[in-house]
Structures are given as structure tokens and as C-alpha cells.
Design a protein around this motif. Structure first.
Motif, PDB file in Angstrom:
ATOM      1  N   ILE A   2      52.506  39.120 -12.397  1.00 19.44           N
ATOM      2  CA  ILE A   2      51.060  38.995 -12.254  1.00 19.44           C
ATOM      3  C   ILE A   2      50.674  39.478 -10.857  1.00 19.44           C
ATOM      4  CG2 ILE A   2      49.077  37.432 -12.304  1.00 19.44           C
ATOM      5  CD1 ILE A   2      50.496  37.673 -14.996  1.00 19.44           C
ATOM      6  N   LEU A   3      49.808  40.483 -10.815  1.00 19.53           N
ATOM      7  CA  LEU A   3      49.373  41.060  -9.540  1.00 19.53           C
ATOM      8  C   LEU A   3      48.134  40.316  -9.054  1.00 19.53           C
ATOM      9  CD1 LEU A   3      49.903  43.376  -7.492  1.00 19.53           C
ATOM     10  CD2 LEU A   3      48.352  44.789  -8.858  1.00 19.53           C
ATOM     11  N   SER A   7      40.643  37.905  -6.486  1.00 21.86           N
ATOM     12  CA  SER A   7      39.310  37.960  -7.093  1.00 21.86           C
ATOM     13  C   SER A   7      39.281  37.926  -8.615  1.00 21.86           C
ATOM     14  CB  SER A   7      38.580  39.224  -6.625  1.00 21.86           C
ATOM     15  OG  SER A   7      39.310  40.385  -7.007  1.00 21.86           O
ATOM     16  N   ASP A   8      40.410  38.094  -9.295  1.00 20.82           N
ATOM     17  CA  ASP A   8      40.342  38.202 -10.754  1.00 20.82           C
ATOM     18  C   ASP A   8      41.442  37.442 -11.495  1.00 20.82           C
ATOM     19  OD1 ASP A   8      42.456  39.795 -10.041  1.00 20.82           O
ATOM     20  OD2 ASP A   8      41.575  41.677 -10.746  1.00 20.82           O
ATOM     21  N   LEU A   9      41.983  36.403 -10.884  1.00 23.11           N
ATOM     22  CA  LEU A   9      42.997  35.580 -11.533  1.00 23.11           C
ATOM     23  C   LEU A   9      42.342  34.779 -12.655  1.00 23.11           C
ATOM     24  CD1 LEU A   9      45.930  34.518 -11.551  1.00 23.11           C
ATOM     25  CD2 LEU A   9      45.212  32.791  -9.872  1.00 23.11           C
ATOM     26  N   LYS A  12      44.385  32.403 -18.357  1.00 22.40           N
ATOM     27  CA  LYS A  12      45.445  32.964 -19.195  1.00 22.40           C
ATOM     28  C   LYS A  12      46.636  33.396 -18.344  1.00 22.40           C
ATOM     29  CE  LYS A  12      46.205  36.478 -22.801  1.00 22.40           C
ATOM     30  NZ  LYS A  12      45.571  37.575 -23.581  1.00 22.40           N
ATOM     31  N   GLU A  13      46.355  34.022 -17.198  1.00 21.25           N
ATOM     32  CA  GLU A  13      47.435  34.434 -16.296  1.00 21.25           C
ATOM     33  C   GLU A  13      48.102  33.227 -15.657  1.00 21.25           C
ATOM     34  OE1 GLU A  13      46.044  38.869 -14.771  1.00 21.25           O
ATOM     35  OE2 GLU A  13      45.066  37.095 -13.890  1.00 21.25           O
ATOM     36  N   MET A  14      47.317  32.216 -15.309  1.00 27.78           N
ATOM     37  CA  MET A  14      47.903  31.009 -14.734  1.00 27.78           C
ATOM     38  C   MET A  14      48.850  30.339 -15.726  1.00 27.78           C
ATOM     39  SD  MET A  14      47.220  30.403 -11.580  1.00 27.78           S
ATOM     40  CE  MET A  14      47.614  28.657 -11.432  1.00 27.78           C
ATOM     41  N   LYS A  15      48.492  30.362 -16.991  1.00 28.31           N
ATOM     42  CA  LYS A  15      49.372  29.791 -18.014  1.00 28.31           C
ATOM     43  C   LYS A  15      50.705  30.529 -18.047  1.00 28.31           C
ATOM     44  CE  LYS A  15      49.279  28.285 -22.861  1.00 28.31           C
ATOM     45  NZ  LYS A  15      48.474  28.264 -24.106  1.00 28.31           N
ATOM     46  N   GLU A 303      36.481  29.039  -9.107  1.00 25.07           N
ATOM     47  CA  GLU A 303      37.139  28.355  -7.977  1.00 25.07           C
ATOM     48  C   GLU A 303      38.533  28.906  -7.720  1.00 25.07           C
ATOM     49  OE1 GLU A 303      36.358  25.193  -5.076  1.00 25.07           O
ATOM     50  OE2 GLU A 303      35.169  26.411  -6.463  1.00 25.07           O
ATOM     51  N   MET A 304      39.224  29.336  -8.770  1.00 26.43           N
ATOM     52  CA  MET A 304      40.551  29.925  -8.614  1.00 26.43           C
ATOM     53  C   MET A 304      40.529  31.182  -7.760  1.00 26.43           C
ATOM     54  SD  MET A 304      41.759  29.379 -12.566  1.00 26.43           S
ATOM     55  CE  MET A 304      42.660  30.932 -12.594  1.00 26.43           C
TER      56      MET A 304
END
Length: 505
Positions: A2-3, A7-9, A12-15, A303-304
């Protein structure tokens, strides 16, 4: 991989990062922003300009100027003094999310840390060297100071980490992996701890767990509906379209789809004219709780990707401004909303459990007992569910309505967002266990009907659930069954997705 850009996390990527062990990397353009903001801090230190958090004390001590020779020492004192968290540790998944989110915030380039700081955070996440962080002690403004200080301790080689299933001293694991402790420079200590990443990380886990729980609740409610020979007419599409809530419409459709080929489902007037609300109003209640997820997701993903420390550096260092982005009010409100929504899912599930076990409300053996009277069957499982939903009602009291002044009244309004997030987590766990109890009871009730008459989807859920918890042939220690089924639900082994509806009422 995951790059991260700052600004765009996404959730779905955190999962994927948290549960799929995806590594993270830093976008080169973001690293350039980090370098530029660091040059601004170094310029301030060189010129002797007074800027909060760089060469001043903190909180009420913001007017105390720190000599140049003590600027680096100031950061270490800050971390150590603020690392006063108490209570049980955050779950490892939450602490890992905290590391990733702090990294994502710092690479926005508004914080003035050196590249080595963000690189170390990246390495902690990728190596699985996760800080041990006490869960209590944050007011939610100025950010999550105490929890994030325990995170920051690991960067300087202090504190403890979770590593390969054990809790070990950071220094020991550093030696093993060949890492050197960092010496924090001007502003870096403050940049690491002045943010909302504890409550947001907890919120991320809460969201992921709640989203799965809501899907599971629709399936398990469908099994209960079949076991009680419920009336499908209440799920007729036009009813829900007439009201207009898309979540309510979607839940009704899911229930119709799951039960589409059931021979146990009835129509109004066949056995009774109407079902009780806990059956008839599943789309309305489940749908309303699902509405909270959209709100919570929006706030979490903002917030992420937010810069939440103080001060922030703009215009290549020409503008440095103290503000209040560390205040956790947006997440505090979102977590309080989620608490209520999840608690309600447990409430209606407990009422369905009562309808499954109460012989005055159905035509099944009392308490689903294999030998009513001699054996109590599911009687006390309903007690356990009632206890959990009652506990949820106290936990659901909004944390965000409370505030208490700190730092000699300099910080005179706080969010309590981390308390809200922690309570939301407990409510989710309690709700999962209530739903597990409903599934145990629904499977047993279904067996008193002819299982072959259940829908194909419900039969599949029953089959896989029975691999975890066997049928009740005599009383046993049901605590073990509840725990086993709860863990199975959390493992997400069953496919909770629903195929397109093939039949309608």
C-alpha cells in the motif's frame, strides 16, 4: 504493498494492512514534502525565532522559552512525561493501525519531522514490531497524548513492543533486528504525539467489525425468521420503497434473497396476521443502524488523511500556525453514533432470542430444551444476551457530551473521543456475542422444524455453524459454545455476501 501519500488512504486499504499483513511504503512526492517541512523547522532553530513546540514548553508552559542547547532534550522529556497511559493494552491490531495512521499524517508535510522518523514508523508496521500502548489516559485533546507517547517511546528505543506473538523490550528487539534508537530533534516529539490517531485507529477497527456484524445479523435474523415460520410479506419491496431509505430497502432485499426458496416462511393470514416487531421490523431497525456506517466511514476516512498536530507548517516554512486540529470532536461524535447503532442491533437480536426460547411465544419445546424441565436448554443463554445488551446501554451513553479542563485550564474543552471509541469497541464485542447466541438458538430451533424445508442459504449457514457448535442433545457448558461461535464469526470464514434476488413476494 500500500503506497501512502498522506491524502488518500481508505478503510479498505487499512483492512488489508491490518488483517492482510500488506506492507506500506511512502510515496516519493510525500517524502519530498517531509524534507521541505523539516528544513523550515531547522531554519527556525537556527534563527532563534520563538515558535510553540519547537523552542517553547507545552500546554500551560507555552510561554516558557527553551534555550537552543535544550531543544532536543525537550522532545525526549515530552515523550517520557506524557507516557502515562494506564489500563489494559490496546489490541495489537489497533496499535498497528495507530502506527500507520501517524505515519500517514506526518507524510503530508505539515509537521516538520525528519525523513528518518517516518521511515522508522514504516519499518515498525512492516516488521510487525508494534508498540505496546495502554488504552486509558487520553482526553481526546490535545490529541491522544498519552497513547501516542507510548508509541513514540519505541522510536527512541524505549517501552515495549509486540513482536512475533510476544511482548518484549523495544531495545531487545532493536538489537535483534539491527535498529538504532532515534534521537528526536526539535518539534519531532510533539509531532508524534499531538494527534487523534488512537481514537481513529480504534474507530477503524470498530467500523470493520461493525460492518461485518451487520451483514451477519441479516443472515442470522433470516434463520430466526425461518425457524419461527415468519411472515415474508413484511419484506415486500413496495413497503420499503414507500419509505425511501436505501439501507432499509437493501436489508429487506437481503432477507428475501436469503430466504427465497424456504418452505418454512409463511404469508400473512396463514399462521398469524402479523409478526412481532423484532421480526417484522428487521429492515427498519437493521437499515437504520446501517445508516450510521456511511456517516462513520466518511469521518474516519477524512481523519485518516488529516494533519492533526500543532503547530502546522505551510508555504514552505514561511507560515507556521498554532491551531486545534488535534481536537477529536469529529471522531468522538462518530463513535458515539456507532455505539448507539451497534447497541440497537444487539437489542433486537436479544428480542429475537427471547422469541426463539419462550414457549409462550412459539410452538417449539420450552427453551429449546431436549428434555424440558430436566434440562434447561437455552434458558440461561437468553439471560447472558440480556446482560450484554443491558451493559451496552450504559456503554452507549455518549462520551462526547463530557469535558474536563486540563493543563491549568489552558486546554479547557476536550472531546473524550478515545473513551467513546473504546466503549464502541466493547459494544461491538458484546453485540457479536449476542448475535452468536441468536445463531445457536436459531440453529437449534430450525432442527425442530424439518431442516430440509429451510432455504438453501440458511441450510448452508446451519451446516457451517454446526461444524463449530454441535446440536444440543443434553445440557452442557454453553459458555464454551458461545465463545467458539463468537470467534468463528470474528474469523469471517463464512461468505456473508448475498447473490442477486431471484424471487419476490
Amino acid at each position: 504493498m500500500i503506497l501512502l501519500t498522506g491524502s488518500d488512504l481508505t478503510l479498505k486499504e487499512m483492512k488489508k494492512i491490518i488483517y492482510g499483513d500488506e506492507d506500506v511504503s511512502i510515496h516519493p512526492s510525500s517524502m519530498e514534502k517531509v524534507k521541505k517541512s523539516r528544513k523550515a523547522v531547522e531554519k527556525i532553530v537556527a534563527t532563534g525565532k520563538t515558535v510553540y513546540g519547537i523552542n517553547t514548553g507545552f500546554g500551560k508552559f507555552s510561554d516558557v522559552l527553551i534555550p537552543d542547547k535544550n531543544v532536543d532534550e525537550l522532545q525526549l522529556h515530552l515523550i517520557r512525561s506524557h507516557a502515562c497511559g494506564v489500563g489494559e493494552h490496546f489490541p495489537v491490531d489497533v496499535s498497528k493501525a495507530m502506527v500507520v495512521l501517524r505515519l500517514n499524517a506526518l507524510i503530508k508535510g505539515f509537521s516538520g519531522v525528519r525523513p528518518c522518523v517516518v521511515e522508522r514508523l514504516r519499518d515498525l508496521a512492516n516488521e510487525g514490531m508494534i508498540p505496546v500502548i495502554p488504552s486509558q489516559g487520553s482526553l481526546g485533546a490535545s490529541g491522544d497524548l498519552a497513547p501516542l507517547s507510548h508509541l513514540a517511546l519505541v522510536l527512541v528505543g524505549e517501552g515495549e513492543v509486540h513482536y512475533k506473538g510476544d511482548i518484549r523490550p523495544t531495545s531487545e528487539v532493536y538489537d535483534e533486528l539491527g535498529y538504532k534508537p532515534l534521537t528526536l530533534k526539535a518539534k519531532e516529539g510533539l509531532a508524534l504525539i499531538n494527534g487523534t490517531q488512537a481514537m481513529t485507529a480504534m474507530g477503524v477497527i470498530n467500523y470493520i467489525e461493525a460492518e461485518r456484524l451487520f451483514d451477519q445479523s441479516d443472515w442470522i435474523a433470516s434463520m430466526t425468521l425461518e425457524a419461527l415460520e415468519g411472515i415474508i410479506d413484511a419484506f415486500y419491496p413496495a413497503i420499503h420503497e414507500a419509505r425511501g431509505y436505501r439501507e432499509q430497502i437493501a436489508v429487506a432485499k437481503r432477507i428475501r434473497t436469503i430466504t427465497s426458496d424456504s418452505k418454512l416462511i409463511t404469508h400473512q393470514g396463514e399462521k398469524r396476521v402479523q409478526d412481532a416487531y423484532s421480526l417484522r421490523c428487521i429492515p427498519q431497525v437493521h437499515g437504520a443502524s446501517r445508516q450510521s456506517l456511511s456517516y462513520v466511514k466518511e469521518k474516519l476516512e477524512i481523519e485518516m488523511n488529516a494533519a492533526t498536530d500543532n503547530p502546522l507548517i505551510f508555504d514552505d516554512g514561511e507560515t507556521i500556525v498554532s491551531g486545534g486540529n488535534f481536537h477529536g470532536q469529529p471522531i468522538a461524535l462518530a463513535m458515539d453514533f456507532l455505539k448507539i447503532a451497534v447497541a440497537e442491533m444487539a437489542n433486537i437480536s436479544e428480542r429475537r432470542i427471547e422469541r426463539l426460547v419462550n414457549p409462550q411465544l412459539n410452538d417449539l419445546p420450552g427453551f429449546l430444551s431436549p428434555n424440558p424441565g430436566l434440562q434447561s436448554g437455552a434458558m440461561i443463554m437468553q439471560y447472558a444476551a440480556a446482560s450484554l445488551v443491558s451493559e451496552n446501554k450504559t456503554l452507549a451513553h455518549p462520551a462526547s457530551v463530557d469535558s474536563i479542563p486540563s493543563s491549568a485550564n489552558q486546554e479547557d474543552h476536550v472531546s473524550m473521543g478515545t473513551i467513546g471509541a473504546r466503549h464502541a469497541y466493547q459494544i461491538v464485542i458484546n453485540a457479536q456475542k449476542v448475535v452468536a447466541i441468536e445463531l445457536i438458538c436459531a440453529m437449534q430451533a430450525l432442527e425442530y422444524r424439518e431442516l430440509k424445508h429451510a432455504s438453501t442459504s440458511v441450510q448452508k449457514l446451519h451446516e457451517e455453524g454446526r461444524d463449530v457448535v454441535p446440536t444440543i442433545k443434553e445440557d452442557r457448558v454453553f459458555s464454551k459454545d458461545i465463545e467458539a461461535l463468537w470467534k468463528w464469526l470474528k474469523s469471517d470464514q463464512f461468505n456473508w455476501s448475498v447473490q442477486e434476488e431471484t424471487t419476490t413476494v
